[in-house]
Design a protein around this motif. Structure first.
Motif, PDB file in Angstrom:
ATOM      1  N   TYR A   3       0.852  -1.202   0.000  1.00 29.50           N
ATOM      2  CA  TYR A   3       0.000   0.000   0.000  1.00 29.50           C
ATOM      3  C   TYR A   3       0.879   1.241   0.000  1.00 29.50           C
ATOM      4  O   TYR A   3       1.880   1.291   0.728  1.00 29.50           O
ATOM      5  CB  TYR A   3      -0.875   0.060   1.257  1.00 29.50           C
ATOM      6  CG  TYR A   3      -1.878  -1.050   1.382  1.00 29.50           C
ATOM      7  CD1 TYR A   3      -3.186  -0.895   0.929  1.00 29.50           C
ATOM      8  CD2 TYR A   3      -1.527  -2.255   1.974  1.00 29.50           C
ATOM      9  CE1 TYR A   3      -4.118  -1.912   1.067  1.00 29.50           C
ATOM     10  CE2 TYR A   3      -2.445  -3.284   2.111  1.00 29.50           C
ATOM     11  CZ  TYR A   3      -3.738  -3.106   1.652  1.00 29.50           C
ATOM     12  OH  TYR A   3      -4.655  -4.125   1.792  1.00 29.50           O
ATOM     13  N   ASN A  61      -6.129  -5.339   4.283  1.00 30.79           N
ATOM     14  CA  ASN A  61      -6.671  -4.035   4.698  1.00 30.79           C
ATOM     15  C   ASN A  61      -6.781  -3.926   6.213  1.00 30.79           C
ATOM     16  O   ASN A  61      -6.517  -2.869   6.799  1.00 30.79           O
ATOM     17  CB  ASN A  61      -8.079  -3.821   4.122  1.00 30.79           C
ATOM     18  CG  ASN A  61      -8.097  -3.680   2.612  1.00 30.79           C
ATOM     19  OD1 ASN A  61      -7.062  -3.623   1.977  1.00 30.79           O
ATOM     20  ND2 ASN A  61      -9.291  -3.635   2.045  1.00 30.79           N
ATOM     21  N   PRO A  83      -3.956   1.006  -2.721  1.00 28.95           N
ATOM     22  CA  PRO A  83      -3.410  -0.352  -2.851  1.00 28.95           C
ATOM     23  C   PRO A  83      -2.577  -0.459  -4.123  1.00 28.95           C
ATOM     24  O   PRO A  83      -2.911   0.142  -5.151  1.00 28.95           O
ATOM     25  CB  PRO A  83      -4.656  -1.239  -2.925  1.00 28.95           C
ATOM     26  CG  PRO A  83      -5.768  -0.354  -3.333  1.00 28.95           C
ATOM     27  CD  PRO A  83      -5.404   1.049  -2.954  1.00 28.95           C
TER      28      PRO A  83
END
Ligand SMILES: O=C(O)CC1=CCC(=O)O1
Length: 96
Positions: A3, A61, A83
Protein backbone atom coordinates in the motif's frame (compact mmCIF):
# COMPACT_ATOMS: atom_id res chain seq x y z
CA UNK A 1 -0.10 -6.65 0.04
CA UNK A 2 1.59 -3.36 -0.70
CA UNK A 3 0.00 0.00 0.00
CA UNK A 4 1.07 3.55 -0.68
CA UNK A 5 0.07 5.64 2.31
CA UNK A 6 0.33 9.42 2.34
CA UNK A 7 0.16 11.07 5.75
CA UNK A 8 -0.13 14.80 6.33
CA UNK A 9 0.47 15.93 9.89
CA UNK A 10 -1.74 18.73 11.22
CA UNK A 11 -0.94 19.34 14.86
CA UNK A 12 -3.18 21.90 16.59
CA UNK A 13 -1.38 25.24 16.69
CA UNK A 14 -2.15 25.53 20.41
CA UNK A 15 -0.67 22.14 21.35
CA UNK A 16 2.10 22.67 23.96
CA UNK A 17 5.57 22.13 22.48
CA UNK A 18 6.44 19.45 25.04
CA UNK A 19 3.30 17.44 24.22
CA UNK A 20 4.05 17.70 20.50
CA UNK A 21 7.64 16.57 21.08
CA UNK A 22 6.43 13.55 23.12
CA UNK A 23 3.98 12.48 20.40
CA UNK A 24 6.64 12.86 17.67
CA UNK A 25 9.12 10.79 19.70
CA UNK A 26 6.49 8.05 20.19
CA UNK A 27 5.70 8.17 16.47
CA UNK A 28 9.38 7.77 15.59
CA UNK A 29 9.79 4.78 17.89
CA UNK A 30 6.59 3.13 16.61
CA UNK A 31 7.48 3.67 12.95
CA UNK A 32 11.06 2.48 13.38
CA UNK A 33 9.82 -0.71 15.02
CA UNK A 34 7.51 -1.38 12.04
CA UNK A 35 10.35 -0.56 9.62
CA UNK A 36 12.60 -3.09 11.35
CA UNK A 37 9.82 -5.69 11.09
CA UNK A 38 9.64 -5.03 7.34
CA UNK A 39 6.03 -3.90 7.49
CA UNK A 40 6.86 -0.22 6.83
CA UNK A 41 9.05 -0.63 3.74
CA UNK A 42 9.64 2.99 2.75
CA UNK A 43 9.26 6.31 4.54
CA UNK A 44 9.87 9.45 2.50
CA UNK A 45 9.33 13.09 3.34
CA UNK A 46 7.40 15.01 0.70
CA UNK A 47 9.77 17.93 0.15
CA UNK A 48 8.48 21.27 1.33
CA UNK A 49 5.67 19.83 3.43
CA UNK A 50 4.84 18.10 6.71
CA UNK A 51 3.74 15.02 4.78
CA UNK A 52 5.25 11.64 4.10
CA UNK A 53 4.75 8.99 1.47
CA UNK A 54 5.17 5.50 2.80
CA UNK A 55 4.99 1.97 1.47
CA UNK A 56 3.51 -0.65 3.78
CA UNK A 57 3.80 -4.40 3.25
CA UNK A 58 1.04 -6.03 5.26
CA UNK A 59 -1.34 -8.99 5.06
CA UNK A 60 -4.52 -7.15 4.21
CA UNK A 61 -6.67 -4.04 4.70
CA UNK A 62 -7.39 -5.00 8.29
CA UNK A 63 -3.71 -5.15 9.26
CA UNK A 64 -3.03 -1.82 7.55
CA UNK A 65 -5.95 -0.27 9.43
CA UNK A 66 -4.67 -1.65 12.73
CA UNK A 67 -1.13 -0.38 12.20
CA UNK A 68 -2.10 3.06 10.92
CA UNK A 69 -4.80 3.70 13.51
CA UNK A 70 -2.27 3.00 16.28
CA UNK A 71 0.11 5.72 15.06
CA UNK A 72 0.60 8.20 17.91
CA UNK A 73 0.02 11.02 15.40
CA UNK A 74 -3.09 9.32 13.95
CA UNK A 75 -5.54 11.80 15.57
CA UNK A 76 -3.60 14.63 13.95
CA UNK A 77 -3.11 13.32 10.42
CA UNK A 78 -4.97 13.26 7.15
CA UNK A 79 -4.26 9.90 5.52
CA UNK A 80 -4.85 8.56 2.04
CA UNK A 81 -4.27 4.94 1.03
CA UNK A 82 -3.71 3.42 -2.41
CA UNK A 83 -3.41 -0.35 -2.85
CA UNK A 84 -0.55 -1.35 -5.17
CA UNK A 85 0.04 -4.29 -7.46
CA UNK A 86 2.94 -5.34 -9.59
CA UNK A 87 3.55 -3.39 -12.79
CA UNK A 88 3.94 -5.73 -15.79
CA UNK A 89 7.05 -3.85 -16.96
CA UNK A 90 8.84 -3.96 -13.62
CA UNK A 91 12.22 -5.68 -13.69
CA UNK A 92 12.39 -6.01 -9.92
CA UNK A 93 11.95 -9.45 -8.44
CA UNK A 94 12.11 -8.51 -4.77
CA UNK A 95 8.42 -7.88 -4.34
CA UNK A 96 5.27 -9.59 -5.50
O1 LIG B 1 6.72 13.27 10.26
C1 LIG B 1 5.87 12.53 9.70
O2 LIG B 1 5.74 12.47 8.47
C2 LIG B 1 5.03 11.60 10.54
C3 LIG B 1 5.76 10.38 10.81
C4 LIG B 1 5.49 9.14 10.34
C5 LIG B 1 6.47 8.24 10.87
C6 LIG B 1 7.30 9.12 11.65
O3 LIG B 1 8.28 8.78 12.33
O4 LIG B 1 6.86 10.39 11.58
Amino acid sequence: MLYQVEMTVKLPTDMPAEQAADIKAAEKSYSQDLQRQGKWRHLWRVAGSYSNVSIFDVEDNAELQALVSNLPLFPYMEISVKPLCRHPSSVRDDYS
